[in-house]
Design an enzyme around this catalytic site. Structure first.
Site, PDB file in Angstrom:
ATOM      1  N   HIS A 531     -60.149  46.996  43.900  1.00  0.00           N
ATOM      2  CA  HIS A 531     -60.607  47.094  45.137  1.00  0.00           C
ATOM      3  C   HIS A 531     -61.990  46.829  45.303  1.00  0.00           C
ATOM      4  O   HIS A 531     -62.665  47.369  46.159  1.00  0.00           O
ATOM      5  CB  HIS A 531     -60.409  48.609  45.568  1.00  0.00           C
ATOM      6  CG  HIS A 531     -59.100  48.911  45.883  1.00  0.00           C
ATOM      7  ND1 HIS A 531     -58.640  50.006  46.075  1.00  0.00           N
ATOM      8  CD2 HIS A 531     -57.980  48.373  45.545  1.00  0.00           C
ATOM      9  CE1 HIS A 531     -57.311  50.358  46.105  1.00  0.00           C
ATOM     10  NE2 HIS A 531     -56.716  49.087  45.961  1.00  0.00           N
ATOM     11  N   HIS A 575     -56.908  51.804  50.180  1.00  0.00           N
ATOM     12  CA  HIS A 575     -56.604  50.625  49.536  1.00  0.00           C
ATOM     13  C   HIS A 575     -57.405  49.587  50.738  1.00  0.00           C
ATOM     14  O   HIS A 575     -57.139  49.904  51.846  1.00  0.00           O
ATOM     15  CB  HIS A 575     -55.120  50.583  49.409  1.00  0.00           C
ATOM     16  CG  HIS A 575     -54.731  51.430  48.268  1.00  0.00           C
ATOM     17  ND1 HIS A 575     -54.314  50.897  47.205  1.00  0.00           N
ATOM     18  CD2 HIS A 575     -54.924  52.899  48.160  1.00  0.00           C
ATOM     19  CE1 HIS A 575     -53.948  51.876  46.446  1.00  0.00           C
ATOM     20  NE2 HIS A 575     -54.401  53.236  46.812  1.00  0.00           N
TER      21      HIS A 575
HETATM   22  C1  LIG Z   1     -53.371  43.141  41.744  1.00  0.00           C
HETATM   23  C2  LIG Z   1     -54.020  43.598  43.056  1.00  0.00           C
HETATM   24  C3  LIG Z   1     -53.347  44.816  43.665  1.00  0.00           C
HETATM   25  C4  LIG Z   1     -54.014  45.355  44.949  1.00  0.00           C
HETATM   26  N1  LIG Z   1     -53.298  46.160  45.511  1.00  0.00           N
HETATM   27  C5  LIG Z   1     -53.637  46.479  46.871  1.00  0.00           C
HETATM   28  C6  LIG Z   1     -52.705  47.408  47.574  1.00  0.00           C
HETATM   29  O1  LIG Z   1     -51.654  47.803  47.291  1.00  0.00           O
HETATM   30  N2  LIG Z   1     -53.469  47.750  48.893  1.00  0.00           N
HETATM   31  C7  LIG Z   1     -54.521  47.191  49.359  1.00  0.00           C
HETATM   32  O2  LIG Z   1     -54.972  47.457  50.380  1.00  0.00           O
HETATM   33  N3  LIG Z   1     -55.264  46.323  48.495  1.00  0.00           N
HETATM   34  C8  LIG Z   1     -54.778  46.033  47.159  1.00  0.00           C
HETATM   35  N4  LIG Z   1     -55.481  45.283  46.788  1.00  0.00           N
HETATM   36  C9  LIG Z   1     -56.926  44.722  47.073  1.00  0.00           C
HETATM   37  C10 LIG Z   1     -56.739  43.771  48.440  1.00  0.00           C
HETATM   38  O3  LIG Z   1     -55.742  42.997  48.385  1.00  0.00           O
HETATM   39  C11 LIG Z   1     -58.090  42.908  48.478  1.00  0.00           C
HETATM   40  O4  LIG Z   1     -59.292  43.763  48.577  1.00  0.00           O
HETATM   41  C12 LIG Z   1     -58.177  42.094  49.657  1.00  0.00           C
HETATM   42  O5  LIG Z   1     -56.992  41.519  49.696  1.00  0.00           O
HETATM   43  C13 LIG Z   1     -59.284  41.131  49.598  1.00  0.00           C
HETATM   44  O6  LIG Z   1     -59.513  40.327  50.776  1.00  0.00           O
HETATM   45  P1  LIG Z   1     -60.372  39.044  50.834  1.00  0.00           P
HETATM   46  O7  LIG Z   1     -60.125  38.497  52.095  1.00  0.00           O
HETATM   47  O8  LIG Z   1     -61.707  39.707  50.759  1.00  0.00           O
HETATM   48  O9  LIG Z   1     -60.322  38.234  49.439  1.00  0.00           O
HETATM   49  P2  LIG Z   1     -58.936  37.481  48.805  1.00  0.00           P
HETATM   50  O10 LIG Z   1     -57.601  37.791  49.586  1.00  0.00           O
HETATM   51  O11 LIG Z   1     -58.975  37.580  47.407  1.00  0.00           O
HETATM   52  O12 LIG Z   1     -59.312  35.804  49.340  1.00  0.00           O
HETATM   53  C14 LIG Z   1     -60.056  34.901  48.698  1.00  0.00           C
HETATM   54  C15 LIG Z   1     -59.533  33.768  48.600  1.00  0.00           C
HETATM   55  O13 LIG Z   1     -60.690  32.858  48.418  1.00  0.00           O
HETATM   56  C16 LIG Z   1     -60.146  31.986  47.407  1.00  0.00           C
HETATM   57  N5  LIG Z   1     -61.400  31.327  46.791  1.00  0.00           N
HETATM   58  C17 LIG Z   1     -62.022  32.159  46.201  1.00  0.00           C
HETATM   59  N6  LIG Z   1     -63.375  31.217  45.480  1.00  0.00           N
HETATM   60  C18 LIG Z   1     -62.808  29.907  46.071  1.00  0.00           C
HETATM   61  C19 LIG Z   1     -63.648  28.804  45.979  1.00  0.00           C
HETATM   62  N7  LIG Z   1     -64.744  28.619  45.421  1.00  0.00           N
HETATM   63  N8  LIG Z   1     -63.073  27.542  46.730  1.00  0.00           N
HETATM   64  C20 LIG Z   1     -61.859  28.066  47.568  1.00  0.00           C
HETATM   65  N9  LIG Z   1     -61.333  28.885  47.597  1.00  0.00           N
HETATM   66  C21 LIG Z   1     -61.610  30.059  46.794  1.00  0.00           C
HETATM   67  C22 LIG Z   1     -59.168  32.619  46.412  1.00  0.00           C
HETATM   68  O14 LIG Z   1     -58.466  31.818  45.669  1.00  0.00           O
HETATM   69  C23 LIG Z   1     -58.514  33.456  47.479  1.00  0.00           C
HETATM   70  O15 LIG Z   1     -57.509  32.813  48.009  1.00  0.00           O
HETATM   71  C24 LIG Z   1     -55.187  44.477  45.552  1.00  0.00           C
HETATM   72  C25 LIG Z   1     -55.536  43.812  44.777  1.00  0.00           C
HETATM   73  C26 LIG Z   1     -55.258  42.974  43.628  1.00  0.00           C
HETATM   74  C27 LIG Z   1     -55.912  42.011  42.985  1.00  0.00           C
END
Ligand SMILES: Cc1cc2nc3c(=O)[nH]c(=O)nc-3n(C[C@H](O)[C@H](O)[C@H](O)COP(=O)(O)OP(=O)(O)OC[C@H]3O[C@@H](n4cnc5c(N)ncnc54)[C@H](O)[C@@H]3O)c2cc1C
Ligand SMILES: *[C@@H]1O[C@H](CO)[C@@H](O)[C@H](O)[C@H]1NC(C)=O
Ligand SMILES: *[C@@H]1O[C@H](CO)[C@@H](O)[C@H](O)[C@H]1NC(C)=O
Ligand SMILES: *[C@@H]1O[C@H](CO)[C@@H](O)[C@H](O)[C@H]1NC(C)=O
Ligand SMILES: *[C@@H]1O[C@H](CO)[C@@H](O)[C@H](O)[C@H]1NC(C)=O
Ligand SMILES: *[C@@H]1O[C@H](CO)[C@@H](O)[C@H](O)[C@H]1NC(C)=O
Ligand SMILES: *[C@@H]1O[C@H](CO)[C@@H](O)[C@H](O)[C@H]1NC(C)=O
Ligand SMILES: *[C@@H]1O[C@H](CO)[C@@H](O)[C@H](O)[C@H]1NC(C)=O
Ligand SMILES: *[C@@H]1O[C@H](CO)[C@@H](O)[C@H](O)[C@H]1NC(C)=O
Ligand SMILES: *[C@@H]1O[C@H](CO)[C@@H](O)[C@H](O)[C@H]1NC(C)=O
Ligand SMILES: *[C@@H]1O[C@H](CO)[C@@H](O)[C@H](O)[C@H]1NC(C)=O
Ligand SMILES: *[C@@H]1O[C@H](CO)[C@@H](O)[C@H](O)[C@H]1NC(C)=O
Length: 597
Positions: A531, A575
């Site tokens: 998280h 979460h």
């Molecule tokens: C294993 C796991 C289990 C989890 N379980 C839960 C759960 O059950 N429930 C819940 O609510 N949350 C859960 N989480 C947390 C939740 O999924 C994340 O906090 C949330 O999805 C983050 O969203 P975001 O948009 O900030 O980042 P992300 O969804 O991680 O998106 C970032 C994106 O940017 C891309 N990226 C990164 N750097 C670059 C770059 N330099 N160039 C191009 N692309 C790039 C990545 O590949 C990714 O696709 C979990 C996370 C993980 C890893």
């Protein structure tokens, strides 16, 4: 359907019925778009999908990972843990040795595929509390972040659907707290577990220990609620399946996969303020760099590890840290990569007197295969469900022996101090399941941690992994709260509905009797809930550690917004993903309003 591994021409053909995913920057039809979204993750796809509703806007999304389509491992809700760490779907990060965890390092996975972490997470759907959002409003001075202001965006994202077994869900959720017209499918468990009625019975025999909460997603999180998951009709719903795939045919939306953004570049000054509307990207460390430009905004949605990494690579961060790597400082912004918060997880297991836990699935290939075939044929059965059916969020009494001197770290009375995630099998990220015996798990979490970590650069090479210090248990309050969480779990498992069922704690927990033994067990057992948060936090103009303003504009420059889980100043008591969807919906609304004709 692994189009990434096929020649480009076939990749085009494979997608032509729907739309094109560009797999090489040389294929892009143009080099300038109104908006360039960096990262097709949870937040990025929400923004791209909403902005492309306006045909006058052109949008490019750039994703480092590959296509999610057709990858069965990502579709099966029960399978989420099985895919963990697969290098073709994850950034395979590792933390620094954690001083709070006796020097252990932890695998620190993030999704690296369309949908980002929403494509690989465990589907738990929890929004956080009224007080969490009201605290965001307080800290930023922007009432747009309050619970009441954010609630419409929560509903806008969601389409709450019936569970796969179509059981009567009366008394299991609050119908007025949900959306029914949004893209993201959410649902209740569709496969009963033998432990569910035992926990419900405890809410009836001792509601002060474990109160029942009709719906933890209605503002007040406290109590035991039925799990809500990001799935529908037996299949995972992610930002890729819900927001991106359905709009890939839009002519104003282009998506480039397998391309890593390496930094943002200055395009000049406006009134002495640097403008960063140029995005540099590459497919490999030594490969050629390509430039694309944003006419209006670059939206940084690379997630809480990679967004601060990209900001630092672009010269936005602490001047001292940047000059140590010979990166010219464009904006001295000391908050970049700091304020990292994450939820520590201890997966506690108990040996139980039962034959019907889910442990057999990991031991009996015939059974696992039967469940897989059932899922393939009808999208029902155990594989159609996420990893747990119930979850409890609880507050601790204001015991000075726990909180002494530190005050209450939570946002307020609707936020919990501890989480108990209730599983009908042996759950662990440190230890394989034992070869025999039946187990249940109560995974405990310090919901409002006081410890802080950081993201820094190991070098100026964008392809080197950033340095991740999760900071777990570096603040003395967190281990006290974790110990209380485990004691609370033990008290619940000592109530009458578990008599004769729960036989003994498993492993080192069995020996953890005194406080110091329990604390030693915790330091040896904590892993991450994945998280990670808060590494580019929003705040007021007076707050020098705030990286973005309350409308998510990057401070000190023109042309860049950050829209992902990095921007929250505190972890929600939840979460994360539901908060990410809601904040991205609001961000899309702010961006649309800013550029409305
Ligand atoms: C294993 C796991 C289990 C989890 N379980 C839960 C759960 O059950 N429930 C819940 O609510 N949350 C859960 N989480 C947390 C939740 O999924 C994340 O906090 C949330 O999805 C983050 O969203 P975001 O948009 O900030 O980042 P992300 O969804 O991680 O998106 C970032 C994106 O940017 C891309 N990226 C990164 N750097 C670059 C770059 N330099 N160039 C191009 N692309 C790039 C990545 O590949 C990714 O696709 C979990 C996370 C993980 C890893
Ligand atoms: C990793 O995921 C890819 C893509 O789905 C799949 O082909 C491969 O078999 C997986 N590897 C493992 C070890 O599960
Ligand atoms: C993931 O990282 C760990 C720790 O650095 C390493 O041992 C493992 O080989 C990596 N896995 C892959 C698939 O690269
Ligand atoms: C917000 O600020 C007001 C005024 O300072 C305070 O009364 C209230 O408790 C705060 N709420 C939260 C959730 O922090
Ligand atoms: C569902 O259960 C509730 C409460 O027990 C009951 O009032 C309602 O009639 C049931 N609905 C259906 C469709 O059976
Ligand atoms: C259900 O949710 C609505 C909307 O948040 C709220 O006003 C109402 O109080 C909730 N009802 C119950 C019983 O929790
Ligand atoms: C409920 O649990 C608490 C904490 O374990 C205990 O002190 C209390 O006596 C219990 N109440 C009942 C009615 O069992
Ligand atoms: C970054 O700067 C801070 C404060 O000056 C310092 O404590 C820290 O060690 C630096 N980190 C790196 C990786 O340079
Ligand atoms: C488990 O199954 C065996 C064989 O059917 C039975 O004898 C035993 O009582 C069962 N135990 C429990 C706890 O249900
Ligand atoms: C494994 O599962 C199959 C299918 O459910 C069942 O028939 C078989 O008895 C199980 N084997 C063992 C050793 O429990
Ligand atoms: C597991 O099997 C071993 C060896 O057969 C036996 O000694 C042990 O008691 C079993 N444990 C459980 C929990 O059934
Ligand atoms: C518990 O402590 C006893 C006595 O020190 C030791 O023999 C046993 O191995 C310990 N068990 C675990 C699971 O750590």
């Amino acid at each position: 359907m692994h189009i990434l591994k096929q020649p480009l021409s076939i990749a085009f053909l494979a997608q032509s019925a729907l739309a094109v995913l560009y797999t090489d920057s040389s294929q892009l039809p143009k080099s300038e778009y109104d908006f360039v979204v960096v990262g097709a993750g949870t937040a990025g796809n929400v923004v791209a999908s909403r902005l492309s509703e306006n045909p006058a806007f052109s949008i490019l999304v750039i994703e480092a990972g590959g296509d999610n389509a057709g990858i069965e491992e990502l579709e099966i809700p029960f399978n989420a843990p099985a895919a963990l760490g697969n290098a073709s779907l994850f950034w395979n990060y590792t933390t620094t040795p954690q001083i709070g965890l006796n020097g252990r390092t932890l695998a620190y996975q993030r999704g690296r595929v369309l949908g980002g972490s929403s494509s690989v997470n465990f589907l738990v759907f929890t929004r956080g509390s009224r007080d969490d959002f009201d605290r965001y409003a307080n800290v930023t001075g922007d009432d747009g972040w309050s619970w009441n202001s954010m609630f419409p965006f929560m509903l806008k994202a969601e389409n709450f659907v019936a569970p796969v077994d179509h059981h009567n869900t009366s008394g299991q959720f609050n119908a007025s707290a949900h959306g029914y017209r949004g893209p993201l499918l959410t649902t209740l468990p569709g496969f009963p577990s033998a432990i569910d009625p035992r926990f419900i019975a405890t809410t009836e025999t001792n509601s002060s220990l474990l109160p029942f909460n009709l719906d933890a997603n209605a503002g007040d999180t406290i109590g035991l609620s039925w799990m809500q998951s990001t799935a529908g009709h037996g299949v995972r719903s992610s930002s890729a399946t819900a927001y991106l795939q359905p709009v890939l045919h839009r002519p104003n939306l282009d998506v480039l996969i397998n391309a890593q953004v390496t930094r943002l570049l200055s395009t000049g000054d406006e009134n002495g303020i640097p403008v960063l509307r140029k995005v540099e990207l590459s497919q490999t460390s030594s490969g050629p760099r390509t430039i694309v430009r944003a006419k209006k905004e670059v939206i940084l949605s690379a997630g809480p590890v990679n967004t601060p990494q990209l900001l630092l690579l672009s010269g936005i961060g602490d001047r001292g840290n940047l000059s140590a790597l010979s990166i010219p400082t464009i904006v001295h912004s000391p908050g970049v990569g700091r304020n990292l918060q994450d939820h520590p997880l201890v997966a506690n297991q108990w040996f139980v007197n039962a034959n019907n836990t889910l442990d057999d699935i990991s031991r009996n290939a015939t059974l696992a295969n039967e469940l897989l075939e059932q899922w393939r044929a009808t999208k029902t059965g155990q594989y159609a469900d996420g990893p747990a059916n119930q979850i409890a969020w609880l507050r601790l009494p204001p015991d000075p022996a726990v909180f002494g001197g530190f005050g209450d770290p939570s946002a307020g009375p609707t936020s919990s101090h501890i989480e108990l995630l209730l599983g009908n099998s042996f759950a662990s990220f440190l230890e394989p399941p034992p070869p025999n015996g039946s187990y249940i798990s109560v995974s405990t979490n310090v919901v409002s941690p006081s410890s802080r970590g950081s993201i820094t650069l190991s070098s100026a090479d964008p392809f080197d992994f950033p340095v991740i210090d999760a900071g777990f248990l570096t603040h003395p309050l967190d281990i006290k709260i974790m110990a209380q969480a485990i004691r609370t779990a033990m008290a619940i498992l000592s109530t009458p509905s578990f008599q004769g069922f729960v036989l003994a704690p498993h492993g080192a927990l069995a020996n953890a009797t005194t406080t110091s033994e329990l604390e030693a067990y915790i330091r040896n057992s904590v892993t991450t809930f994945w998280h990670v948060c808060c590494t580019a936090k929003m705040g007021t103009s007076e707050d020098a550690t705030a990286v973005v303003d309350s409308e998510l504009n990057l401070k000190g420059v023109h042309g860049v917004r950050v829209v992902d889980f990095s921007v929250l100043p505190f972890l929600p008591a939840a979460h994360p993903q539901a908060a990410v969807y809601a904040l991205a919906e609001r961000a899309a609304h702010l961006i649309q309003s800013r550029w409305a004709a």
